[in-house]
Design an enzyme around this catalytic site. Sequence first.
Site, PDB file in Angstrom:
ATOM      1  N   ASP A   4       0.874  -1.164   0.000  1.00 13.88           N
ATOM      2  CA  ASP A   4       0.000   0.000   0.000  1.00 13.88           C
ATOM      3  C   ASP A   4       0.922   1.228   0.000  1.00 13.88           C
ATOM      4  OD1 ASP A   4      -2.102   1.735   0.004  1.00 13.88           O
ATOM      5  OD2 ASP A   4      -3.157   0.804   1.675  1.00 13.88           O
TER       6      ASP A   4
HETATM    7  C1  BGC Z   1      -5.100   3.228  -0.011  1.00 14.06           C
HETATM    8  C2  BGC Z   1      -5.196   2.234  -1.168  1.00 14.06           C
HETATM    9  C3  BGC Z   1      -5.027   2.954  -2.482  1.00 14.06           C
HETATM   10  C4  BGC Z   1      -3.698   3.690  -2.455  1.00 14.06           C
HETATM   11  C5  BGC Z   1      -3.398   4.446  -3.722  1.00 14.06           C
HETATM   12  C6  BGC Z   1      -3.848   4.071  -0.104  1.00 14.06           C
HETATM   13  O1  BGC Z   1      -3.884   5.099   0.835  1.00 14.06           O
HETATM   14  O2  BGC Z   1      -5.123   2.532   1.216  1.00 14.06           O
HETATM   15  O3  BGC Z   1      -6.429   1.560  -1.115  1.00 14.06           O
HETATM   16  O4  BGC Z   1      -5.110   2.064  -3.549  1.00 14.06           O
HETATM   17  O5  BGC Z   1      -3.695   4.614  -1.388  1.00 14.06           O
HETATM   18  O6  BGC Z   1      -4.208   5.556  -3.840  1.00 14.06           O
END
Ligand code: BGC
Length: 748
Positions: free
Chosen positions: A227
Amino acid sequence: MSQEPRIRRLVEELSLEEKVRLTYGANDPEGRATGYVAGVDRLGIPPLRMADGPLGVRIPDESATAFPASIALAATFDTTLAREHGEALGRETRGKGQDVLLAPGANLVRVPHNGRNFEYFAEDPVLSASFAGAVVAGIQSQDVVATPKHYVANSQETARAAVDAEIDERPLRELYFPSFRSAVEADAGSVMTAYNDVNGTRMSDHERLVRDVLKGEWGFEGYVVSDWFGTEGAADAANGGLDVEMPGITMAEMQSAMAGDDADAPDAADGDGDGEAGELPDAIAEGMPDPESCERFADSLVEAVESGAVPEGRLDDMVARVLGTMDRVGLLEDGEARRASGDPTGSDDGAVDTPAHRELATRVATRGTVLLENDGVLPLSDDADVAVIGPNVDEPVLGGGGSSETTPVVETDPQTGIDERAEGEVTVAYGLPRIEAVSMLEEFTAGSEDDRADPSREPDLEGAAATAREADVAVVFVRDTASEAIDREDLRLPDRQEELIEAVAAANDRTVVVVNSSGPIECPWRDEVAAVLENWYPGQAHGDAVASVLYGDADPGGRLPVTFAPEDAYPTADEQRYPGVDGTARYDEGVFVGYRHFDSTGREPTYPFGHGRSYADYEYVDANLDLEGGTVHVTVENTADRDGREVVQVYVRPPSVADVDRPVRELAGFESVSIPAGERVSVAVDLEELAFARYGENEWTVDPGEYALEIGRSSRDVRATVRTELEAAFRERTRESLATDEAPPTDG
Ligand code: BGC
């Protein structure tokens, strides 16, 4: 490492630096992708572009179909629809010139307050896994890489990047793994790790859960991506099985990329808490990872490989997984060519916001709507005079805040949807100032200053009541506000919306409440009103979808994928469990999450899992079990004079076993069927093995003894029961199909 000779040869041709460059993110030169892995021109390897989901394809400053929230999709209990939904998401991703959709959200709904419940499917593993698998299969069918997220036990947003989920193997296996395993079986090309720790180890470098379970036991061959800013030590992450580190750029670079062409785009967050542009309000900041604590692959992986801290075979495997996944969706063949065929922005009008996708967005929003209560006021008669009331009736509820925020091309709000459908008079009263939804992206890119408040809307409960009094029926729209990075404070409706409902209900005893929420809410006012619809976050088709259910053009086909109850009744009411104490959230309720908890404590939920009424009536005529085929055959008759949609649910009640706590019942299968007025249909419900088994002593067990299969309309509305002793052969087959190859991969 991939056995594909072509991929092996390609990996061999790459220099060490080139290999490492394929394992982390970079800035998308077009400023469109949320995640971007640069290609290697010299060898014809194109870049890999990732866009956020799951409510639609999100690209800064661009539009796409804003589909209903995942929880609304799950409320349809219809996996054929889920597959179609996934296909549409995949088609739009490709149409936008992107290769990867960062979706679906596959975490189990454990905590009713979770700010991201709208991005997830259900509190039950069979329901959640069925939807995760179907959506992934749909996305991948369009030659787009699906990325189920966030693996695993990411059940809360409060301290999501710091909390340690302390959890036993049994709930992991029985509840939290199945959606991810099902996504892998549906051929997901990648899996995103969660921010949190599990049992003391950060998920981005969890060797046992990533390398041994995901890749080893389940045979996952794609790449594992972190993530955003979710990693710590580079070598630990790589050795633990992480293949791609994201975003690979700084927070400031990402913020300005996310702001698109926004003139207010911040330079950087300075972190002094004064709320200037680009600086996150405290509540959101607490839910964010600390970008400073990431050791980037870009900075240290080359050296780690040279020093032997990360074996070169591991790096080769990381790269082979990325290239192998790109190859599987055809990117190595025609990556740039397929983009060049679209318009210069990469957006292909033939695939994004098509009439078919608009219709699908409406159909899912309609089908996922759950009729919680109805004393007969619904469906509305065509010529009724309707008062449409609520602070936000002039805007659709597109979704919650965060990375899933999608901007549609077209939208209908409730007021317009009802106005267009009604033959009687429609009057409108807001009653309260607009409820401001959180836009994490707005906060993130333009600062926390609130310039959206509408000063012309003073609270006017009396005015709303007067409007209601004049009409035949009052329909009150209420909503919660939920966002990534922040949990809901409680399960009550925010601001004075409960008062608004009470004022309107006192003025008109034909009051219908439509709830737009991210998950369960408390409804202490429910006995005062004539009907309640749970309409979730319905997306761009809000007005049309809710009007078609209110007027009975469509039967409310939705059933609850989560239990509704007062917040103190959920197992997570104990702060040790949620939000946790001293950085640890104890999952010591074990497998007793959702209805499993309510059944075992005997506590009555407000609305049980699986509940949802129809405008028609059904009789369950007979039910037979075909154990060999793993199917229950049920005949259901629609005894009403109108067509309806029924969701037949089958739950397994296992035999009791000394010293083992088992849930009273577990969902084993479900089928959504449309039944014409007065007709009988025969419904075949396939049973999932998971419901028969329990994980004990490090292996799956299917106990001997008598099992009751409860067939009915919800987890608390059983219409027929079939009892059976499971034959030894069936038990062994079930156990074997759940058991997995325990051997970890050699270099993965
Ligand atoms: C979120 C993800 C997301 C990623 C990219 C993160 O903060 O938890 O679900 O895909 O950001 O935007």
